[in-house]
Every structure is written in C-alpha cells, then in structure tokens.
Design a protein around this motif. Structure first.
Motif, short mmCIF file in Angstrom:
data_model
loop_
_atom_site.label_atom_id
_atom_site.label_comp_id
_atom_site.label_asym_id
_atom_site.label_seq_id
_atom_site.Cartn_x
_atom_site.Cartn_y
_atom_site.Cartn_z
N MET A 113 0.84 -1.20 0.00
CA MET A 113 0.00 0.00 0.00
C MET A 113 0.88 1.25 0.00
SD MET A 113 -3.00 0.95 2.75
CE MET A 113 -1.93 1.49 4.07
N GLY A 114 0.49 2.22 -0.80
CA GLY A 114 1.17 3.51 -0.82
C GLY A 114 2.48 3.47 -1.59
N GLY A 115 3.25 4.57 -1.46
CA GLY A 115 4.58 4.62 -2.06
C GLY A 115 4.59 4.45 -3.56
N GLY A 116 3.47 4.72 -4.20
CA GLY A 116 3.44 4.63 -5.66
C GLY A 116 3.21 3.22 -6.19
N VAL A 117 2.60 2.34 -5.39
CA VAL A 117 2.34 0.99 -5.92
C VAL A 117 1.33 1.07 -7.06
CG1 VAL A 117 2.79 -0.20 -3.73
CG2 VAL A 117 0.46 0.46 -4.31
N ARG A 118 1.43 0.10 -7.93
CA ARG A 118 0.48 0.03 -9.04
C ARG A 118 -0.70 -0.82 -8.56
NH1 ARG A 118 5.80 -0.62 -11.01
NH2 ARG A 118 6.42 1.19 -12.24
N GLY A 119 -1.54 -0.19 -7.79
CA GLY A 119 -2.58 -0.94 -7.08
C GLY A 119 -3.92 -0.93 -7.79
N GLY A 120 -4.94 -1.33 -7.03
CA GLY A 120 -6.29 -1.41 -7.58
C GLY A 120 -6.49 -2.65 -8.41
N LYS A 121 -5.52 -3.54 -8.37
CA LYS A 121 -5.71 -4.79 -9.12
C LYS A 121 -4.92 -5.90 -8.45
CE LYS A 121 -2.16 -3.07 -12.22
NZ LYS A 121 -1.89 -2.33 -13.41
N MET A 122 -5.36 -7.13 -8.76
CA MET A 122 -4.64 -8.30 -8.29
C MET A 122 -3.42 -8.49 -9.18
SD MET A 122 -6.57 -9.43 -5.77
CE MET A 122 -5.79 -11.02 -5.49
N LEU A 123 -2.25 -8.67 -8.55
CA LEU A 123 -1.02 -8.81 -9.33
C LEU A 123 -0.49 -10.24 -9.23
CD1 LEU A 123 0.77 -5.52 -8.19
CD2 LEU A 123 -0.60 -5.89 -10.24
N GLY A 124 0.34 -10.60 -10.18
CA GLY A 124 1.03 -11.88 -10.14
C GLY A 124 0.20 -13.01 -10.73
N THR A 125 0.72 -14.21 -10.51
CA THR A 125 0.13 -15.40 -11.13
C THR A 125 -0.96 -16.00 -10.24
OG1 THR A 125 2.25 -15.88 -12.17
CG2 THR A 125 0.68 -17.72 -11.99
N TRP A 126 -2.05 -16.43 -10.87
CA TRP A 126 -3.11 -17.17 -10.17
C TRP A 126 -3.61 -18.25 -11.11
CZ3 TRP A 126 -4.99 -17.92 -5.45
CH2 TRP A 126 -6.22 -18.59 -5.34
N ASN A 127 -3.47 -19.50 -10.70
CA ASN A 127 -3.83 -20.61 -11.59
C ASN A 127 -5.09 -21.36 -11.15
OD1 ASN A 127 -1.60 -20.19 -13.29
ND2 ASN A 127 -0.27 -21.29 -11.87
N GLY A 128 -5.78 -20.83 -10.14
CA GLY A 128 -6.99 -21.50 -9.69
C GLY A 128 -6.72 -22.64 -8.72
N LEU A 129 -7.80 -23.20 -8.19
CA LEU A 129 -7.66 -24.16 -7.09
C LEU A 129 -8.04 -25.58 -7.50
CD1 LEU A 129 -9.17 -21.94 -4.24
CD2 LEU A 129 -6.76 -22.50 -4.59
N THR A 130 -7.98 -25.89 -8.78
CA THR A 130 -8.28 -27.27 -9.18
C THR A 130 -7.24 -28.20 -8.57
OG1 THR A 130 -6.99 -26.90 -11.17
CG2 THR A 130 -9.38 -26.62 -11.35
N ARG A 131 -7.66 -29.45 -8.36
CA ARG A 131 -6.82 -30.42 -7.64
C ARG A 131 -5.41 -30.50 -8.21
NH1 ARG A 131 -4.28 -31.80 -4.71
NH2 ARG A 131 -3.92 -33.71 -3.54
N GLU A 132 -5.31 -30.52 -9.57
CA GLU A 132 -3.98 -30.71 -10.16
C GLU A 132 -3.08 -29.49 -9.97
OE1 GLU A 132 -6.84 -30.85 -11.68
OE2 GLU A 132 -6.87 -29.67 -13.53
N MET A 133 -3.67 -28.36 -9.64
CA MET A 133 -2.87 -27.15 -9.42
C MET A 133 -2.32 -27.10 -7.99
SD MET A 133 -2.28 -25.20 -11.85
CE MET A 133 -2.65 -25.39 -13.59
N LEU A 134 -2.94 -27.84 -7.08
CA LEU A 134 -2.54 -27.73 -5.67
C LEU A 134 -1.22 -28.46 -5.42
CD1 LEU A 134 -5.94 -28.25 -3.85
CD2 LEU A 134 -4.88 -26.12 -4.62
N GLU A 135 -0.62 -28.07 -4.32
CA GLU A 135 0.63 -28.72 -3.91
C GLU A 135 0.27 -29.67 -2.76
OE1 GLU A 135 3.89 -26.01 -3.30
OE2 GLU A 135 4.63 -27.18 -1.61
N ASP A 136 0.79 -30.89 -2.80
CA ASP A 136 0.47 -31.85 -1.73
C ASP A 136 0.79 -31.26 -0.38
OD1 ASP A 136 -0.58 -33.79 -3.31
OD2 ASP A 136 1.32 -34.86 -3.60
#
Lengths: 509, 370
Positions: free
Chosen positions: B305-328
């Motif tokens: 938050m603050g300091g000139g972040v490029r906010g207002g959006k979700m950043l980075g990778t998101w691959n969803g929560l399907t079983r094959e995406m999860l880590e044991d």
C-alpha cells in the motif's frame, strides 16, 4: 592429571579445560552460579592506590591503553605507568603469561559448551550456541586481562567474518571462534588462513562445501575463492583477476563437510563418505577426490600442476598468504584499527615490511606497528566503535555484569552486537559508519550510571571514594585530567559520571 | 560520508513492513469467490461471495477489511495472492527464518537493504515496534526495537541539565564528532517535540488498546517528525488458526484492516513516499480441518500500500484451485515469490541493481509490476 598451564587453558587442551571447569563449578557451587547470573560477586577487586593520569593530554601510557585494550580499569594507568609502555606491550603480546583468574571464573559456566567437540555442539538446540558465543565474547572483552589478545580476536572475527545466522554456522561458528580466531589471533597469519579455509563454519558460510566438479560441464562455486582474495588476503585492488578467482575456486573443489542443515532447497551431504568410513561425524570436513577438478591450474601467475588433489589448497594458501598485496592489505587494516581511519603511507609500509619479513608473524607485525611514530602521534584521534565504547564504560566503572541481553540490546541498537554482521566484510573500522550511534551511547551512559541495566551494576560512591574524589574520578574516566569545561559540565549536569561517559572525550580513543 | 539527518533532506521515503506471524489464511483475507473448489473444500469456513467486497472477477475482500476498500479504489493498494517463500517444511520457525533472512543467507533482507544504502543517516534509521529485534532487521547499520516513542528521549528527569551540558561539550569539538552530535540533538529535538498524545491527522482513529494500531500510530508520528526513518517493522501476531478459525481470526482481520486504513488516512499526502508491505510466513491449507480450523499451508497473500504501488488490481500469477494445481497435501502453491514482490518496492526506496544483488543473493529476480 598434570597441571594445566595457562596457555593450555587459553588456547588448547579442550578436554583438560572442560575437566578443570567442572571441578571449578562443583567447588563454587550453585550459589556462585546464581550470583553470576544476576551479575553480582564479579567485581574486580580494587585495592591499594589507584593513581589516575595527571596530564591534560593523553600521554603515551593513556594512549597505549586506549588503543591496545578495550579501555583501562581503575588503577590500570598507574600499573602501566610504573612498568613502562614497552614492557606493557610485551606483556600483552604474551597473553599466556598474564594472570586471568577473574575472567576464567566469570566465564567458567560456559566452558562445558565452549570446549565441546564440534560433533556434540551440533547436538545442541539451534538457538543455544550463538547467544552464548555473544555473551562469552562480551564477558571476555570486559573481564580479561589479556586485553590485546581480545582486541585482536575482535579484529580477526571481523576480518574472517561469519554470521552464525546462516545455516550450519549456528552450530559451527563457536568452533571457528575457538579453532581459527582465538587459536591464531597472535600467531601466524598463514596458519590462521589455512585453518579458516577448512573451518566448517567458513566452508558453509561462503558455500565452499558445495564447490565441486564431477562432470566436465560443472562450474566451480566462486564465492569463497573471491572473498579469500578480496577480503582475506590481497584486497579488492590487490592485482587478481576474474580468471584467478575461477582458478582458485577450481583448486578448492572437493572439500566439504557433513552438514546438518538444508541449504538451497536440498540436504547437502546429509551423509558423507571418506577414507573408507561410511559416515562422517556432523561438522567433519573431508576431501572428495571425485568432486575435485584435478587438472592443472594457474593462480596469480604460479603454476599448480595436475594431480595434487587435496594438496592444491596448500599451494593456494601459500600463494595468497605470501603475496605482496596481502602484506599491504593487512598492514592497512591493522593501521586503520590501531592508528587512524586513513593511516599514513609510511606506517603502512613499515608494518607491511615487517609482516613480509616475519613471514606473517602477527606479534612481530604488531610490535612494528606500535613502534611507528604515526602510532605514537595519533592519540585521541580515533572514535571508539560501539562494542569498544560499551566495554570501556563497563571496565572503567568497574561494573559487575553478566554481559547478557540488556547489554546486548544496547549493542544491537548501535548495530554492533558480536557476530551479527551479515556480510563477509565484517563490521566497518571507520568512524563514519558509527556516527549515528551517539544517542544510544548517551542513553547507555545514563542507564549505567543509574544502575538501570539488568544484570549489570556499579558502585558509584565506592568507586569515587576509592579513587579519592571527583578530580581523580574524572581523570580515571577520561584517561587524562579533565579540561575546565569538562569539570564544569561534570558538576552542573546533575550526573557527572554519565556526562563524562557520554562526552566526546570518552568516544575518542 | 557523514551520517547526517540533513544529508538528504528530500529523502522522506519510509518502508513499513508488517509481518502477520503465525501463518495468515490468505484464502480468508482475499477470497476466491468464483472458485467452486474453495467452497467444496471449506463447507463450514468459506465466505459467501455476497459477504465479500468485490475486487475483480475472481476475488472478494474479507468484509472485515472493508476499511481498505478506499485504498483499493484509489489504486493505492496492490494485492498478490499465492505469495510466499520456498520453505516446504511448513514450520513457523523455518518459514519465518527464511522469509526474514531473504534466502539461506545471513542477516535480514531489510537489514541488508539498509546496510547497502550506507551508514545510517539517523539514530532512528530503522525501528521495530517489538520487545526484541526481528530477524528481518538483523545486520542493519542502526536498528532500535522499542514500544513507546518516549524511550528515545534522554533522561531529563534524573539530571535536568544533562542534555545542555552534553551539548556544550560537543559544540566545542571539531569535525565529524561535532556534526554527529548536532544531528543527534536535532533528532532528539524532533522526537521530544512529538506530542504523542495528539490526535492523528485527517480524522484518523486508532484503537487505544490495540498494540498493532498503536505501533502504526507511532510509526506515523516518527515519519511526520522527519527523524530520518528509513524502515519500520511492525508485527501482528495470532494467525495460527488451527482451531475454530472464525472465532479468532475476525478480530485480527479487523485490526489489520482498520489499522492500515487509519495509517493511510493519518499519513495523508506522505503516503506517496511511504510504502506498507504486509506479509506472513505461509498461507493455510485449502481444506478446512475437523475442528473448524485450517492447518499450515504454502501460498498466502501479500499486500502493498502507498509509495506509488500500481494498485487497484490483483497482481502476479493465479492458476486456480483445481486439484492438479494444488501442492500436496492440498495447499495453494507459492506462485509468486515474496522477493519478486519486494524487489520493485526496494528499488523505489533507493536500492540499485548492485544493492539488490546483496539484498537477495542467490536468487534470479523476476520482479512483479508492483
């Protein structure tokens, strides 16, 4: 059992010393331990006359005490004035001849852990050893009569800096302190360098343990090789090339240790194998010919033939330890510690010459340094680093202290807790790095003067009485007669003791 | 170079690191409202979509973080899900250790960041609102752990003339020691001028009995007093919610949300040079356990938050929560390494490329657009 000499007590004979420590502990009993824990019963006995300095300037006795020690205790000025500066230097260069009973008693309760074989230290909880190392180092600096030895231990701990926060070092740094730094602090530089190169803690800290060549395409890990030349020997402008770094790294491939802690996402060498043994002990250093680059190398212009195997490291250590740049680099650092942040070329040259002539004899090198005119003429021109400041304040007030967390917390605020420097270059020697610490020095002075530091106490009135009044107290604190301004401020401040400990005169050395 | 408060008077940048100790459940803080796997795995703990505050097409903010909605809408708050470190032991100690050190290296990443910037410019260059020094600040050129700002002033009570007499002696000095003392007295003056009882600015309010709030309040006071604060570390504990999670986590989330929002309001325009980063050692398992709690997992959530972040959006990778995406054994993985999130922030706070190599050695940075 044969009697243990002081030298053995100090430097070697782990089992014997651990045994004597046990005897001592049982003799002293639990009460003493309790007293030690609360910082009582540890006062330096003060008796007889304690003549303070009479000169208004730092005279050669005061100057020598300021630089060769972590600060004088009450009465130390008179003792050294009587024996003479030259004799004092010789005494300090022979620590094994110095009576050190008080320090040994104060630190006795750490001896069991301290002298444990490395393998057993690896069995300790991971939070056990480092706090003890910090406390023990602080206590030795405060209580030891082998002051120059302790000062040099600090110097080499910075020079071969290892932060025990990294991986295995939390178990192996104590061994490094014992078997590298303290064993060789006033010995021979080449021996110390060799010990450091194969110290389990250094092998871990600078990734030497993972430096291997098994397949033609394997690239050596250069981390230790670079710091060996940049920080431990030649210095960054010492005339080595990137090619030399790579060649040294190749020479050192194959050395590793049996480690405990995972690093880089894997268990490195969880089980080792050497010399027909199935398993190495935890922390044991060994050479794996199959992980060594056996081809010929050239280091700093000198050929190292193929096939030397574990012998490569001896050639490398010889080459870098005797390099002309190493003599200059170490001479510069020693002069920076003992003379000035920017030492004169003439002093550096004299010290470097003695280092080379003596083949890295540290005592001979220091003797030459203390004899330079630049050393003698530099009185009061350096600023104490935080550790020096705190220890000197505790020594000059004859404080009783357990050297535990409350003292350490002040050092943390000033950024110089023992063994907390993260990168291999060690705490800076120059005053400019420490200017922002004045506030914490002043707060420490006030806290000490008012007995507000847990585990630490002073007897202010008694000290004043023993010294014979304000004038003598001021001269003892400042290591010279107080100026009119200082004497005036001493009286007006409402807390003269704290004022002088906080004053510029007490920051200087 | 002199350590000098006025050496760079324009440098008003401060980095505030908030560490959520215990392993904060990222999936409760920022809910994947469109993912059926979340609702199937958490039949009793899941937050309904309508109960959350919509962030984008995939995520909703926990209602107890509602005070942060304004920052999000202003583009002043960035959220990175599935964030964390490499540690797979799921041990609090191991993961905090790794995340504070910034790899298998000595010293903390914040300490190395400060060290790389050179000598401390102030006795208050770095502070931690805690009884002891956190590992993240280990190796800093100067770092002070404290709980109340009053701890910084020098004792006028026992010796009223002490500061004046001390100042007089230092004024007679020459050179660096005199300048260092002058700077120190200036810092003390600014600290002592702080009215610690004064109301926060812009109508912000902090909870009187909330340690996290009071920590942020004091950080705000130090920043506004221009004492040369480069970095501050503030902890918010109690996120280890194995048992009846909803009973214990709500108060913590409220404290986090209202504390950060109050701080932002209090700082006002100074927020442009102040960055707050929120992190935790790991997130928690996707599936709830039999005692209405969640166990140690991997990927968590980070906020900037603050300091000139490029906010207002979700950043980075998101691959969803399907079983094959999860880590044991069924954990949200770490798709976004915390160092890739911190690196662009540290760059804005003055770390150049060479320094970054020292702050995060042995790691090939792939900085996110934070």
């Amino acid at each position: 059992m044969k009697p243990v000499s002081r030298r053995e007590f100090l430097l070697t004979g782990a089992a014997a010393v651990a045994f004597s420590a046990v005897i001592f502990r049982s003799a002293q009993g639990m009460l003493k331990d309790g007293q030690q824990y609360f910082g009582r019963g540890l006062a330096r006995p003060v008796d007889g006359k304690l003549p303070p300095p009479a000169s208004g300037e730092l005279d050669p006795v005061a100057h020598t005490l300021n630089r060769l020690t972590f600060g004088p205790t009450p009465g130390e000025y008179g003792r050294v004035a009587k024996m003479g500066v030259a004799a004092f230097i010789e005494e300090q260069l022979a620590p094994e001849t110095i009576e050190n009973g008080l320090c040994n008693r104060v630190t006795a309760r750490f001896c069991d852990l301290w002298y444990e074989p490395l393998m057993e230290q690896y069995d300790e909880d991971e939070e056990t050893l480092t706090p003890i190392l910090r406390q023990l180092t602080t206590l030795r600096a405060i209580y030891s009569n082998q002051q120059l030895f302790e000062v040099m231990c600090e110097f080499w701990s910075d020079h071969f800096n290892i932060d025990p926060g990294k991986g295995d070092c939390r178990w192996s740094k104590v061994g490094d302190d014992r078997d590298v730094v303290r064993k060789h602090a006033l010995g021979n530089f080449r021996d110390m360098l060799r010990a450091s190169a194969l110290s389990p803690a250094m092998l871990w800290y600078l990734d030497g343990h993972a430096n291997e060549k098994r397949k033609p395409e394997d690239k050596a890990n250069e981390n230790y090789a670079r710091e060996l030349m940049e920080l431990h020997t030649l210095g960054v402008h010492g005339g080595y090339s990137q090619q030399d770094v790579m060649e040294v790294a190749r020479c050192l491939t194959g050395w590793t240790l049996r480690s405990k802690r995972k690093g880089g996402g894997m268990f490195a060498n969880a089980k080792g194998r050497s010399k027909g043994k199935l398993f190495n002990e935890l922390g044991e250093v060994y050479f794996r010919p199959e992980a060594h680059d056996g081809d010929a190398k050239t280091v700093l212009g000198q050929a190292i033939p193929a096939g030397l195997g574990a012998g490569d490291i001896e050639r490398v250590i010889d080459i870098v330890a005797t390099h002309a740049s190493t003599a200059r680099f170490l001479a510069t650092k020693l002069c920076r510690r003992f003379i000035a942040d920017e030492p004169a070329e003439s002093a550096v040259a004299a010290v470097a010459q003695k280092f080379t002539e003596s083949k890295g004899d540290i005592k001979a090198t220091l003797r030459a340094l203390f004899a330079t005119p630049e050393f003698l003429s530099s009185a009061g021109e350096k600023m104490k680093r935080p550790f020096h400041y705190i220890v000197s304040a505790l020594r000059v007030t004859n404080a009783q202290t357990n050297g535990d967390k409350p003292v350490l917390q002040f050092l943390e605020k000033m950024g110089q807790a023992p063994f907390r420097y993260p990168t291999p270059d060690g705490y800076p020697l120059e005053a400019s790095a420490w200017h922002a610490t004045l506030l914490w020095r002043w707060k420490f002075a006030l806290a000490l003067s008012n007995n507000q530091i847990g585990g630490t106490s002073i007897e202010r009135a008694k000290l004043q009485r023993q010294l014979g009044g304000d004038t003598a107290l001021m001269a003892t604190l400042l290591n010279r007669r107080a100026s009119a301004d200082e004497a005036d401020a001493f009286l007006k401040s409402g807390d003269g003791l704290a004022l002088l400990l906080a004053s510029p005169g007490f920051q200087r050395c | 170079m002199l350590a000098n408060l006025s050496a760079n008077p324009d440098d008003k940048r401060t980095l505030v690191v908030v560490f959520l100790r215990g392993g904060a459940d990222g999936l409760t803080l920022v809910v994947p409202t469109e993912d059926d796997h979340y609702y199937k795995a958490r039949p009793r703990l899941a937050l309904g979509k309508k109960d959350t505050i919509k962030l984008d097409e995939k995520f909703g903010l926990n209602p107890n973080l509602a005070p942060l909605e304004a920052a999000w809408k202003d583009g002043d708050l960035a959220i990175i899900h599935a964030a964390g470190c490499e540690d797979t032991t799921r041990s609090h100690f191991e993961a905090q250790d790794l995340m504070e050190h910034g790899g298998f290296v000595a010293g903390g990443w914040l300490g190395r960041f400060l060290r790389a910037r050179g000598p401390a410019r102030s006795p208050l260059s770095a502070v931690a609102l805690s009884p002891t020094m956190p590992e993240v600040l280990s190796g800093a050129p100067s770092a002070a752990a404290f709980q109340r700002i009053e701890e910084f002033s020098i004792g006028k009570k026992s010796a009223p003339n002490f500061p004046a007499e001390l100042r007089r002696l230092y004024e007679k000095e020459t050179g660096a020691l005199r300048d260092a003392a002058k700077n120190t007295f200036a810092a003390i003056g600014r600290i002592e001028a702080i009215d610690t009882k004064a109301a926060p600015e812009n109508g912000a309010t902090y909870e009187e009995k909330d340690g996290f709030h009071q920590g942020l309040r004091q950080v705000a006071q130090l920043i506004r007093a221009d004492v040369g604060l480069d970095a501050a570390s503030v902890d918010l504990n109690g996120w280890d919610t194995h048992f009846t999670q909803n009973l214990v986590i709500d108060d913590n989330i409220k404290s986090l949300g209202s504390g950060l929002a109050s701080f932002r309001r209090d700082m006002g325009a100074r927020m442009a040079t102040t960055t707050v980063v929120v992190m935790s050692e790991f997130g928690r398992r996707l599936g709830e356990n039999s005692s209405l709690g969640t166990d140690h997992g991997r990927g968590g959530v980070m906020f900037a938050m603050g300091g000139g972040v490029r906010g207002g959006k979700m950043l980075g990778t998101w691959n969803g929560l399907t079983r094959e995406m999860l880590e044991d054994p069924g954990d949200l993985p770490v798709w976004n390494n915390y160092r890739d999130i911190l690196a662009p922030i540290l760059t804005r706070h003055g770390a150049n490329a060479e320094a970054m190599g020292k702050i995060f050695p042995d790691y090939a940075l792939k900085p996110l657009e934070v």
